[in-house]
Design an enzyme around this catalytic site. Structure first.
Site, short mmCIF file in Angstrom:
data_model
loop_
_atom_site.label_atom_id
_atom_site.label_comp_id
_atom_site.label_asym_id
_atom_site.label_seq_id
_atom_site.Cartn_x
_atom_site.Cartn_y
_atom_site.Cartn_z
N LEU A 196 8.93 -3.04 -7.76
CA LEU A 196 7.99 -3.70 -6.87
C LEU A 196 6.55 -3.31 -7.24
O LEU A 196 6.30 -2.16 -7.58
CB LEU A 196 8.28 -3.33 -5.42
N SER A 226 4.10 -2.06 6.99
CA SER A 226 3.86 -2.76 5.72
C SER A 226 5.11 -2.62 4.85
O SER A 226 5.46 -1.50 4.44
CB SER A 226 2.65 -2.16 5.01
N LEU A 227 5.78 -3.70 4.58
CA LEU A 227 7.07 -3.68 3.90
C LEU A 227 6.98 -2.98 2.55
O LEU A 227 6.22 -3.40 1.67
CB LEU A 227 7.59 -5.11 3.73
N ASP A 228 7.78 -1.92 2.40
CA ASP A 228 7.89 -1.16 1.14
C ASP A 228 6.55 -0.62 0.65
O ASP A 228 6.37 -0.38 -0.54
CB ASP A 228 8.53 -2.03 0.04
N GLU A 229 5.61 -0.42 1.57
CA GLU A 229 4.30 0.10 1.18
C GLU A 229 3.94 1.36 1.95
O GLU A 229 2.76 1.75 2.00
CB GLU A 229 3.23 -0.97 1.39
#
Length: 284
Positions: A196, A226-229
């Site tokens: 990602l 925050s998705l995957d952040e």
């Protein structure tokens, strides 16, 4: 002869604006309380001039009193956490992939992770037999026929009845809502491949194979809105070459995901992590 009890071990974590004399003042309070410092680590973030400190100490000082004394000498926007060194309770979320879940179960059984596992929660029953092989409770909450909100409502209702410290998403393939995540700040850890944001979607390893990548890796992080952040806890990579098929990439990717997730868990369980502006300071 009466056995003498070991002194209580605690961990002090501090984040505050930097200034001269902080270490002297903080350790002075511990000395005044009759504590013995077992280890001490500090770091100053150079851009914002933020001071971070992790101190492990033993002694009978009252943690609430120490917290109060620290608030008197530190600025109002400081973060002060005092944690006792103890065995923690970790709930594992999983779906169908077994590699991360199985690795955690083995490490816990071998004593490599100082945790108890109250249950494994899943939205599928594919891993039930694996969990029961370790004589642990498996709890199925299916998402079939439910909206995400309805599914999470059932999960939260179950979690309210559980005593736990941390949630580990061991390849739990459901996106958690902001409302769910906000209820567990810095208490949910996720693992995923490190492609990602280059390769998104359901088949990242095929995309990586077609692109001819030379490195594959994994990232573990705190889950935020925050998705995957979220703040990164651990990462690692391994080299690959033209001979790696898509299946071989997947196999090696799973291996590194297991190692990275276990490493991140240890950092959190041992109270080695402080967060600042979506970044982590991790004391090794």
């Amino acid at each position: 002869m009466e056995k003498k009890e070991s002194p209580v071990r605690q961990i002090l974590l501090i984040r505050c604006p930097d200034r001269a004399g902080l270490i002297h003042e903080i350790t002075g309070l511990l000395l005044k309380g009759g504590c013995n410092i077992l280890s001490n680590h500090e770091f100053v973030e150079p851009i914002d001039s933020i001071f971070f400190m992790r101190t492990e100490f033993s002694g009978g000082v009252n943690s609430e009193e120490l917290q109060h004394q620290l608030t008197q000498i530190l600025s109002r926007d400081s973060e002060i956490r005092i944690q006792s060194v103890r065995r923690q309770r970790v709930i594992l979320f999983a779906t169908k992939e077994s590699h991360c879940l199985g690795d955690i179960l083995l490490r816990q059984r071998a004593g490599e992770l100082n945790i108890d596992i109250p249950c494994v929660l899943s939205n599928h029953n594919a891993l039930q037999s694996l969990v029961e092989d370790f004589h642990l409770p498996f709890h199925l909450i299916s998402h079939e026929g439910l909206t995400r909100e309805q599914h999470e409502t059932q999960i939260l209702s179950f979690l309210k009845r559980m005593d736990f410290d941390l949630i580990i998403l061991a390849k739990y393939m459901r996106i958690l809502s902001n409302e769910f995540v906000s209820g567990f700040p810095e208490r949910i850890v996720n693992i995923h491949h490190s492609f990602l944001p280059a390769f998104i979607g359901a088949n990242p390893y095929m995309q990586a194979y077609e692109r001819g990548v030379k490195l594959i890796g994994a990232t573990a992080h705190f889950v935020t809105s925050s998705l995957d952040e979220g703040p990164i806890l651990a990462q690692d990579v391994i080299p690959v070459d033209h001979s790696f098929t898509k299946d071989k990439l997947v196999l090696n990717g799973r291996d590194i995901e297991k190692v990275v997730l276990a490493r991140a868990m240890r950092f959190v369980l041992e109270h080695r992590v402080l967060v600042w502006k979506n970044r982590t300071v991790i004391f090794r």
